[in-house]
Design a protein around this motif. Structure first.
Motif, mmCIF file in Angstrom:
data_model
loop_
_atom_site.group_PDB
_atom_site.id
_atom_site.type_symbol
_atom_site.label_atom_id
_atom_site.label_comp_id
_atom_site.label_asym_id
_atom_site.label_seq_id
_atom_site.Cartn_x
_atom_site.Cartn_y
_atom_site.Cartn_z
ATOM 1 N N LYS A 251 0.985 -1.308 -0.185
ATOM 2 C CA LYS A 251 0.011 0.147 0.016
ATOM 3 C C LYS A 251 0.960 1.223 0.030
ATOM 4 C CE LYS A 251 -4.343 -0.752 1.994
ATOM 5 N NZ LYS A 251 -5.054 -0.774 3.276
ATOM 6 N N ALA A 252 1.912 1.159 0.838
ATOM 7 C CA ALA A 252 2.778 2.484 0.976
ATOM 8 C C ALA A 252 3.319 2.679 -0.599
ATOM 9 C CB ALA A 252 4.010 2.194 1.834
ATOM 10 N N VAL A 253 3.873 1.696 -1.130
ATOM 11 C CA VAL A 253 4.726 1.877 -2.542
ATOM 12 C C VAL A 253 3.472 2.469 -3.606
ATOM 13 C CG1 VAL A 253 5.853 0.730 -4.558
ATOM 14 C CG2 VAL A 253 6.551 0.521 -2.304
ATOM 15 N N LEU A 254 2.329 1.744 -3.567
ATOM 16 C CA LEU A 254 1.161 2.203 -4.345
ATOM 17 C C LEU A 254 0.838 3.493 -4.247
ATOM 18 C CD1 LEU A 254 -0.605 1.265 -6.603
ATOM 19 C CD2 LEU A 254 -2.136 0.251 -5.023
ATOM 20 N N ARG A 255 0.577 3.759 -2.909
ATOM 21 C CA ARG A 255 0.196 5.102 -2.629
ATOM 22 C C ARG A 255 1.343 6.159 -3.328
ATOM 23 N NH1 ARG A 255 -2.283 8.689 0.677
ATOM 24 N NH2 ARG A 255 -1.151 10.383 1.357
ATOM 25 N N LYS A 256 2.697 6.003 -3.072
ATOM 26 C CA LYS A 256 3.508 6.792 -3.822
ATOM 27 C C LYS A 256 3.462 6.966 -5.277
ATOM 28 C CE LYS A 256 7.688 6.719 -0.819
ATOM 29 N NZ LYS A 256 8.948 6.043 -0.478
ATOM 30 N N ALA A 257 3.237 5.622 -5.918
ATOM 31 C CA ALA A 257 3.207 5.537 -7.408
ATOM 32 C C ALA A 257 1.864 6.139 -8.040
ATOM 33 C CB ALA A 257 3.029 4.283 -7.836
ATOM 34 N N VAL A 258 0.777 6.204 -6.929
ATOM 35 C CA VAL A 258 -0.171 7.071 -7.479
ATOM 36 C C VAL A 258 -0.201 8.387 -7.627
ATOM 37 C CG1 VAL A 258 -2.968 7.784 -6.838
ATOM 38 C CG2 VAL A 258 -1.830 5.011 -6.743
ATOM 39 N N ILE A 259 0.529 9.155 -6.298
ATOM 40 C CA ILE A 259 0.630 10.352 -6.103
ATOM 41 C C ILE A 259 1.502 11.050 -7.302
ATOM 42 C CG2 ILE A 259 1.818 12.029 -4.551
ATOM 43 C CD1 ILE A 259 0.790 10.550 -2.331
ATOM 44 N N THR A 260 2.382 10.074 -7.825
ATOM 45 C CA THR A 260 3.251 10.657 -8.921
ATOM 46 C C THR A 260 2.744 10.313 -10.355
ATOM 47 O OG1 THR A 260 4.643 8.681 -8.692
ATOM 48 C CG2 THR A 260 5.292 10.565 -7.529
ATOM 49 N N SER A 261 1.281 9.759 -10.265
ATOM 50 C CA SER A 261 0.754 9.541 -11.452
ATOM 51 C C SER A 261 1.422 8.409 -12.103
ATOM 52 C CB SER A 261 0.495 10.635 -12.293
ATOM 53 O OG SER A 261 -0.632 11.866 -11.677
ATOM 54 N N LYS A 262 2.020 7.492 -11.652
ATOM 55 C CA LYS A 262 2.696 6.256 -12.283
ATOM 56 C C LYS A 262 1.817 5.079 -12.314
ATOM 57 C CE LYS A 262 7.445 7.496 -11.458
ATOM 58 N NZ LYS A 262 8.529 7.624 -10.391
ATOM 59 N N LEU A 263 0.849 5.004 -11.333
ATOM 60 C CA LEU A 263 0.073 3.878 -11.487
ATOM 61 C C LEU A 263 -1.448 4.191 -11.051
ATOM 62 C CD1 LEU A 263 2.122 0.976 -9.590
ATOM 63 C CD2 LEU A 263 1.489 1.253 -11.809
ATOM 64 N N VAL A 264 -2.456 3.458 -11.539
ATOM 65 C CA VAL A 264 -3.884 3.890 -11.154
ATOM 66 C C VAL A 264 -4.657 2.862 -10.690
ATOM 67 C CG1 VAL A 264 -5.900 5.116 -12.348
ATOM 68 C CG2 VAL A 264 -3.776 5.659 -13.075
ATOM 69 N N PRO A 265 -4.780 2.710 -9.506
ATOM 70 C CA PRO A 265 -5.562 1.609 -9.148
ATOM 71 C C PRO A 265 -7.020 1.556 -9.422
ATOM 72 C CG PRO A 265 -4.974 3.175 -7.181
ATOM 73 C CD PRO A 265 -4.612 3.623 -8.462
ATOM 74 N N VAL A 266 -7.655 0.198 -9.600
ATOM 75 C CA VAL A 266 -8.971 0.314 -10.291
ATOM 76 C C VAL A 266 -9.824 -0.754 -9.160
ATOM 77 C CG1 VAL A 266 -10.634 -0.728 -12.083
ATOM 78 C CG2 VAL A 266 -8.073 0.294 -12.714
ATOM 79 N N PHE A 267 -11.123 0.075 -8.856
ATOM 80 C CA PHE A 267 -12.031 -0.409 -7.848
ATOM 81 C C PHE A 267 -13.273 -0.979 -8.802
ATOM 82 C CE2 PHE A 267 -9.169 2.120 -5.536
ATOM 83 C CZ PHE A 267 -8.956 1.636 -4.201
#
Length: 701
Positions: A251-267
């Protein structure tokens, strides 16, 4: 008064989507689960809290962006006030005619929830709002909604996101069942299944992952984890060695990646059936940034024109951006703004750095759709409204008087459609002027002008629905009865080659005369580049104080072009020579000379007409595909691509706006009422010669 919530617990988010993806329904569920509303308002019943305008409730669509503040305790924490997060949410319209609302909202938000229809997947306006979010570098999470509908498919919708928007989207949930069998969701990172019980799905029950979905869930989890750990070298190494990493680390790594627009989680889920919305709220907390996670905001010092920054803290000097002006029938003009840095108390004075004028903040309101709550102070990260600002418009910067800063302004698209409007009575005439002024202050994509020759009032906007709503609001909110003409295309003019012209304005009357003499060069620019004025005067042949007057004259001349009187765009005008008279020269003389020079030069520069080209997406049953394609070709349409979807054909086409009036009726008759379309502005393009002649002839009648 001290800050109630630490800035780390703020989330300023927008909910954005294509029209009818379920955006407002999702927002209504958010308000219910966060305790703001005690019953759920349904859009289809005209009861949605966030759709508070009469026109919104009648049409079942969102027209204005509505702001609200609510509070959420993540599902994995005890329900305790100390665990609350403060959400400032803006629900934006999906209809492209109201694109201004999406744009100005995204400018002041830190993150966005993008909602997709689980049957249709990515639609034309999904692409538009996604591009707008890219433009403002807004981190996103996705919610594939309506998975309870017939024909819904999570995997197909996700594929459409990969194909049309971004390959960086990663599924962190899977649905348990689809269509009428949608029962719950699987959390792929925690490898747990959940179902939603109670009248509104408010009781979340943890279950075992169904045996038939276990292998599929493991495969999807592996894909998600590999994408996440790839964002952190050390975690990647450990994952390759040990085969797994903890949920907290993921979750911590995904959070960083989302904030820098590198990943987009899908719900995934269904807002209408109350399945999955709480986990999307958890996703807002887990992955979208607080103001403290963002880089300091950059602006310009208006005195030195140097770049300055403001950190997102209360101790910093105050700075805020006004992103919306609205007319409220009870309190007058409401100005919505986002505080980027510092604090603001009611009764204090601030500087409008855009206009250079002081403004007094008499009252501060925290908004909840059409309702409001008065507060005494605001802090960095807050979104609120104030009443009675005299000279503040959309995109203006408010800041501390001692050290001004000018934040980046919001640029808006030009209107593409116009109609003539005539008040019924003399009394309506007076009220109409006031109403149009108020409405154009609110909406930067709505323009009012007068036809100099006929004296008629012309209103211009982004589409037929946009202008229809404006006329409806004039009637309801301001009591103005008016007749409207047929919609007209907002053509533009430009030039195709470079040309020069000399203009002299000389008037000799008794006493002091008038003398202005300029030489002007016009040069074409690329489509969409706008207008640039260049001063190339050497050796003071025209004194410096007269140059702004020449520029003003040139700009005024551009408002009425040389082909058919439409405004001119995408060109550069250079003032390179001229002369003046010691006694007779004046600003007025040089303004008139500048205007004459521009018109003369433009006539020699191969002037042409430009027309708005629209991006159209038509969805029709496969049986009618041939007729619809033939009809679009007859409208000068250029087919871009076609796609099959559940027995339907999706046609993407570029077509001139001039050919699209009455298309809705035509499409209904061609497809037995089963075809639908969405249309948005794409670009301006040269009008073919034969049609140009018709437009010019029609204008001169």
């Amino acid at each position: 008064m001290a800050r109630q919530y630490p800035i780390e617990k703020y989330r300023n988010i927008g909910i954005i989507a294509h029209i009818d993806a379920g955006k407002t329904t999702t927002t209504e569920r958010v308000l219910f689960y966060t305790g703001i509303s005690h019953k759920i308002g349904e859009v289809h019943e005209g009861q949605a809290v966030m759709d508070w305008m009469e026109q919104e409730r009648e049409r079942g669509i969102t027209i204005t962006s509505a702001a609200t503040t609510c509070f959420w305790v993540p599902t994995w924490l005890p329900k305790d006030k100390g665990n609350e997060y403060r959400f400032n949410i803006i629900d934006t319209p999906g209809h492209i005619d109201f694109t201004v609302e999406v744009q100005r909202s995204l400018r002041v938000l830190d993150g966005a929830m993008v909602v997709f229809d689980g049957v249709a997947g990515v639609e034309s306006q999904s692409e538009t709002v996604w591009r707008q979010a890219d433009k403002f570098a807004v981190p996103r999470i996705c919610f594939i909604n309506k998975l309870d509908r017939m024909g819904a498919s999570f995997e197909r919708s996700l594929e459409s996101i990969w194909k049309r928007l971004t390959t960086n989207a990663i599924a962190i949930q899977l649905p348990i069942g689809e269509e009428e069998n949608l029962e719950g969701i699987i959390d792929l990172l925690a490898m747990k299944a959940y179902e939603f019980e109670g009248d509104f799905g408010q009781q979340i029950v943890e279950k075992e992952i169904p045996a038939e979905l276990l292998e599929k869930a493991k495969a999807w989890r592996e894909k998600a984890v590999e994408r996440i750990v790839a964002e952190d070298e050390q975690l990647m190494e450990r994952y390759l060695q040990e085969g797994d990493v903890s949920l907290e680390e993921l979750k911590a790594v995904l959070r960083k990646a989302v904030i820098t627009s590198k990943l987009v989680p899908v719900f995934c889920g269904s807002a209408l059936k109350n399945k999955g919305v709480q986990f999307v709220l958890d996703g807002v907390v887990d992955y979208l940034p607080s103001p403290a996670d963002l880089q300091p905001i950059e602006g310009i010092d208006p005195k030195t024109e140097k770049v300055v920054t403001r950190a997102h803290t209360d101790k910093e000097l105050f700075s805020a951006l006004a992103f919306k002006v609205a007319t409220d029938p009870y309190v007058g003009t409401l100005t919505y703004f986002r505080v980027y840095s510092g604090m603001l108390s009611k009764g204090s004075y601030v500087l409008n750095a855009t206009t250079g004028e002081r403004e007094r903040i008499s009252r501060i309101l925290r908004m909840h759709a059409a309702e409001r709550e008065e507060v005494d102070e605001l802090f960095a990260g807050d979104i609120a409204a104030t009443i009675g600002l005299k000279n503040t418009s959309t995109g203006h910067t408010l800041c501390a008087e001692s050290v001004p800063v000018l934040l980046e302004q919001i640029s808006f698209p030009e209107p593409v459609i116009s109609i003539r409007i005539e008040p019924n009575t003399k009394q309506d005439q007076e009220k109409m002027g006031f109403a149009l002024k108020r409405l154009s202050d609110e909406d930067p994509t709505f323009r009012v002008s007068s036809d100099i020759e006929t004296g008629e009032t012309i209103i211009s906007g982004m589409g037929e629905l946009h202008l229809e709503i404006i006329v409806d609001r004039m009637k309801r909110e301001f009591g103005v009865e008016a007749q409207v003409g047929r919609p007209q295309v907002a053509y533009k003019e430009t030039i195709k080659q470079e040309a020069e012209a000399e203009a002299k304005y000389v008037r000799q009357t008794g006493g002091r005369g008038q003398y202005g003499h300029v030489k002007v060069r016009v040069t074409p620019k690329s489509r969409g580049e706008g207008f640039v004025f260049k001063n190339d005067i050497k050796g003071g042949v025209i004194p410096r104080e007269y140059i702004p007057a020449v520029e003003k004259g040139i700009k005024e001349a551009m408002a009425k072009g040389v082909v058919a009187g439409y405004s001119m765009v995408d060109m550069e005008a250079t003032l390179f020579d001229g002369s003046y008279h010691e006694v007779d020269s004046s600003e007025m003389a040089f303004k008139i000379a500048g205007s004459m020079g521009l018109q003369e030069a433009s006539k020699k520069a191969s002037p042409i007409l430009l027309e708005p080209i629209m991006r159209l997406e038509v969805t029709v049953p496969a049986d009618f595909f041939g007729e619809v394609i033939g009809d679009l070709s007859s409208r000068r349409g250029q087919i871009q691509e076609t796609e099959d979807l559940l027995g339907m054909k999706i046609i993407r086409v570029h077509v001139p706006l001039a050919e699209m009036f009455g298309y809705a009726t035509n499409l209904r008759s061609l497809t037995e009422g089963r075809g639908t379309f969405t249309m948005e502005f794409d670009r301006y393009e040269e009008v073919p010669q034969n049609i140009s002649q018709e437009v010019i002839a029609g204008k001169s009648k």
